[in-house]
Design a protein around this motif. Structure first.
Motif, mmCIF file in Angstrom:
data_model
loop_
_atom_site.group_PDB
_atom_site.id
_atom_site.type_symbol
_atom_site.label_atom_id
_atom_site.label_comp_id
_atom_site.label_asym_id
_atom_site.label_seq_id
_atom_site.Cartn_x
_atom_site.Cartn_y
_atom_site.Cartn_z
ATOM 1 N N VAL A 197 1.967 8.950 -1.427
ATOM 2 C CA VAL A 197 0.785 8.135 -1.665
ATOM 3 C C VAL A 197 1.296 6.885 -2.364
ATOM 4 O O VAL A 197 1.936 6.980 -3.412
ATOM 5 C CB VAL A 197 -0.242 8.877 -2.543
ATOM 6 C CG1 VAL A 197 -1.416 7.967 -2.879
ATOM 7 C CG2 VAL A 197 -0.727 10.146 -1.857
ATOM 8 N N VAL A 198 1.048 5.726 -1.763
ATOM 9 C CA VAL A 198 1.553 4.471 -2.323
ATOM 10 C C VAL A 198 0.431 3.469 -2.490
ATOM 11 O O VAL A 198 -0.581 3.518 -1.803
ATOM 12 C CB VAL A 198 2.691 3.863 -1.462
ATOM 13 C CG1 VAL A 198 3.873 4.807 -1.379
ATOM 14 C CG2 VAL A 198 2.211 3.485 -0.091
ATOM 15 N N SER A 199 0.643 2.564 -3.390
ATOM 16 C CA SER A 199 -0.303 1.491 -3.660
ATOM 17 C C SER A 199 -0.390 0.557 -2.457
ATOM 18 O O SER A 199 0.585 0.367 -1.729
ATOM 19 C CB SER A 199 0.180 0.719 -4.891
ATOM 20 O OG SER A 199 -0.524 -0.492 -5.021
ATOM 21 N N LEU A 201 0.424 7.383 2.747
ATOM 22 C CA LEU A 201 -1.021 7.229 2.598
ATOM 23 C C LEU A 201 -1.201 6.087 1.607
ATOM 24 O O LEU A 201 -0.901 6.227 0.426
ATOM 25 C CB LEU A 201 -1.651 8.517 2.087
ATOM 26 C CG LEU A 201 -1.411 9.762 2.949
ATOM 27 C CD1 LEU A 201 -1.977 10.999 2.271
ATOM 28 C CD2 LEU A 201 -1.992 9.579 4.336
ATOM 29 N N VAL A 202 -1.646 4.950 2.116
ATOM 30 C CA VAL A 202 -1.705 3.734 1.315
ATOM 31 C C VAL A 202 -3.088 3.588 0.698
ATOM 32 O O VAL A 202 -4.100 3.659 1.401
ATOM 33 C CB VAL A 202 -1.370 2.500 2.183
ATOM 34 C CG1 VAL A 202 -1.380 1.228 1.351
ATOM 35 C CG2 VAL A 202 -0.019 2.682 2.878
ATOM 36 N N THR A 203 -3.134 3.392 -0.618
ATOM 37 C CA THR A 203 -4.418 3.203 -1.290
ATOM 38 C C THR A 203 -5.046 1.913 -0.816
ATOM 39 O O THR A 203 -4.388 1.067 -0.223
ATOM 40 C CB THR A 203 -4.240 3.145 -2.822
ATOM 41 O OG1 THR A 203 -3.468 1.985 -3.163
ATOM 42 C CG2 THR A 203 -3.576 4.397 -3.363
ATOM 43 N N GLY A 204 -6.330 1.776 -1.060
ATOM 44 C CA GLY A 204 -6.953 0.521 -0.713
ATOM 45 C C GLY A 204 -8.302 0.627 -0.052
ATOM 46 O O GLY A 204 -8.843 -0.376 0.377
ATOM 47 N N ASN A 205 -8.886 1.826 0.044
ATOM 48 C CA ASN A 205 -10.255 1.884 0.536
ATOM 49 C C ASN A 205 -11.124 1.115 -0.444
ATOM 50 O O ASN A 205 -11.085 1.379 -1.650
ATOM 51 C CB ASN A 205 -10.749 3.330 0.618
ATOM 52 C CG ASN A 205 -10.265 4.017 1.856
ATOM 53 O OD1 ASN A 205 -9.075 4.040 2.113
ATOM 54 N ND2 ASN A 205 -11.181 4.564 2.621
#
Length: 187
Positions: free
Chosen positions: A134-136, A92-96
């Protein structure tokens, strides 16, 4: 048998990430590419998206951001969940992000919601041994593919452990039953 990766989220980054998976010998698909004959998904990467501004007030804009971005990610994971192999690797990649620079932002709250999503997916996949991280959104496509394939550590966010630390997968089913049992409806 060829491994299968599914990438959803930001269309531009998803295309380049699918190409990076393909370069590594993994069949990479988007959600629209999934067919009844598609084998189980071994790797799932969910990227963040840019959410357009909607609403007259800051409260409505934040609501639209959460609904169209972070909360939509829950619906997408629920749609993808039946396709996942029991031992799938999920990023689940952060960035919204919001196109509205005026709306308040709380990165730690967004990250917390992604962690809740990771825990929920892990609970729904029990007793499978799905690996959720959960990754950046900052790493390169090659680095994200390496994380998905099981290598490397993402120093900014890291792996998501089940509540209570290193619980066994069987315990996760108990946790899920306990959490779902907490919800009551009063009329």
């Amino acid at each position: 048998m060829t491994k299968v990766a599914l990438v959803t989220g930001s269309a531009d980054r998803a295309a380049s990430l699918r190409a990076a998976f393909e370069a590594g010998g993994v069949q990479a698909l988007g959600l629209a590419d999934i067919r009844a004959t598609t084998g189980p998904v071994d790797y799932y990467v969910q990227l963040g998206v840019t959410v357009p501004v909607r609403g007259e007030t800051v409260i409505r804009r934040v609501h639209a951001f959460l609904e169209g971005g972070l909360l939509e990610r829950f619906a997408t994971v629920d749609q993808v969940r039946p396709l996942l192999a029991p031992d799938a690797s999920v990023l689940l990649v952060t960035g919204n992000t919001s196109t509205d620079l005026i709306a308040p932002d709380d990165r730690s709250a967004r990250l917390a919601l992604l962690r809740v999503l990771a825990h929920a997916l892990r609970a729904d996949m029990a007793p499978g041994k799905v690996r959720v991280r959960v990754v950046s959104g900052e790493p390169t496509d090659a680095e994200l593919v390496e994380y998905a394939l099981g290598g490397g550590e993402e120093p900014m966010v890291g792996p998501v452990e089940p509540p209570g630390g290193g619980m066994a997968d069987r315990d996760y089913e108990d946790w899920r039953a306990a959490v779902l049992g907490l919800f009551t409806v009063e009329v």
